[in-house]
Design an enzyme around this catalytic site. Structure first.
Site, PDB file in Angstrom:
ATOM      1  N   THR A  58       0.874  -1.131  -0.152  1.00  0.00           N
ATOM      2  CA  THR A  58      -0.057  -0.238   0.166  1.00  0.00           C
ATOM      3  C   THR A  58       1.016   1.016  -0.023  1.00  0.00           C
ATOM      4  OG1 THR A  58      -1.322  -1.241   0.874  1.00  0.00           O
ATOM      5  CG2 THR A  58      -1.887   1.481   1.334  1.00  0.00           C
TER       6      THR A  58
ATOM      7  N   LYS B 244       2.911 -11.290   8.306  1.00  0.00           N
ATOM      8  CA  LYS B 244       2.389 -10.734   7.419  1.00  0.00           C
ATOM      9  C   LYS B 244       0.655 -11.731   6.346  1.00  0.00           C
ATOM     10  CE  LYS B 244       0.363  -6.705   5.085  1.00  0.00           C
ATOM     11  NZ  LYS B 244       0.089  -6.219   4.197  1.00  0.00           N
TER      12      LYS B 244
ATOM     13  N   TYR C  32       6.110 -12.442   5.148  1.00  0.00           N
ATOM     14  CA  TYR C  32       4.935 -11.872   4.103  1.00  0.00           C
ATOM     15  C   TYR C  32       4.344 -12.362   2.781  1.00  0.00           C
ATOM     16  CZ  TYR C  32       2.192  -7.598   2.053  1.00  0.00           C
ATOM     17  OH  TYR C  32       1.043  -7.181   1.469  1.00  0.00           O
TER      18      TYR C  32
END
Length: 303
Positions: free
Chosen positions: A57, A173, A145
């Site tokens: 993001t 994550k 991630y």
């Protein structure tokens, strides 16, 4: 093994309600450090107890190494030591990833978010070696991630279970969309899981996750925090209601055809918060999409 209901710092190494913060730019497209400071302070004031910078993001593919370090330093200045800062350092190149991890630590990060190398799609043994080398080389605790939809490579549950033995690999994550796999790792390791998909915040938390790394929290940090607050208070019916109420905004921001960066910046701009444009190849939300986002946002936040 850590009790799934444990709320100690060891079970939540980077906080509980983390925002995957956008990287604000000026109208001319330059890094907006003052805007980043103001946005970070706002997110923390509204309920985020951790921030992830330079992630998906945060437009990490289109920011320079120097910009990444400058952003970390600016946000650290704004929030002080109140909340952990996790910095995205993952690239397709092991040596470059190590360099970014060291630079992130120097700039003031508390953790490194390491994504699977993309495009080259290494097999599991090579992927494991890459992640171990990054963890060995840096001094920061690591949040792995797992987002195969973007990288093309899954960090398989058995690989995660082996990686959990490394003292600096402490969290995941999770954007795998493999709920069974996540539960297997939770059951067999002490890794702190963070829901990386906003629709999974409550579901993953209910089986022992540490919290979330939320894109939607850019726009509604208090509402995201409230889901976890309600669950922690034992009010599971309220937690369920809050999660379901957020569904339309989650869908509009993350699953309606536009990247979360684009939708987050569209909403932040409408709210008068620092965001600015996206960098190419991303393009801003069109008028119809932006109007729709604002309408769904108003529905969630009214009353």
């Amino acid at each position: 093994m850590t009790n799934p209901g444990d709320t100690t710092s060891s079970s939540r190494p980077f906080g509980r309600t983390l925002c995957a913060m956008v990287t604000p730019f000026t109208d001319a497209g330059a890094l907006d450090l003052d805007g980043a400071r103001r946005l970070a302070a706002h997110l923390v004031a509204e309920g985020c107890d951790g921030l992830v910078l330079n992630g998906t993001t945060g437009e990490s593919p289109t920011t320079s190494d120097a910009e990444k370090a400058e952003l970390i330093a600016a946000v650290r200045e704004a929030v002080g030591e109140r909340v952990p800062l996790v910095a995205g350092v993952g690239t397709a190149d092991t040596l470059h990833t190590v360099e970014l991890a060291r630079a992130a630590q120097k700039a003031g990060a508390d953790g490194a978010l390491v994504v699977s190398p993309y495009y080259s799609r290494p097999p599991q043994d090579a992927l494991e070696a890459h992640l171990l080398e990054v963890a060995d080389a840096g001094g920061l605790p690591v949040m792995l991630y797992d987002i195969p939809g973007r990288t093309g490579t899954r960090i398989e549950p058995e690989t995660l279970i082996r990686l959990a033995a490394h003292p600096r690999i402490v969290a995941v994550k999770d954007c795998s969309y493999d709920f069974l796999g996540a539960q297997k790792v939770l059951a067999r390791t002490d890794l702190a899981y963070y829901a990386g998909c906003d629709e999974h915040i409550l579901a993953l938390y209910a089986v022992g996750a540490a919290g979330c790394v939320s894109t939607v929290a850019n726009a509604v940090p208090a509402q995201v925090a409230a889901i976890l607050d309600a669950f922690d208070a034992g009010d599971t019916a309220r937690a369920r209601g809050l999660q379901l109420r957020a569904t339309r905004l989650i869908e509009a921001m993350t699953a309606a055809g536009l990247p979360g960066t684009v939708t987050s910046k569209a909403l932040l701009g409408a709210l008068g918060l620092p965001a600015g444009p996206v960098r190419a190849p991303l393009r801003p939300a069109g008028r119809e999409a932006a109007d729709g986002l604002r309408a769904v946002y108003r529905e969630l936040t009214s009353g």
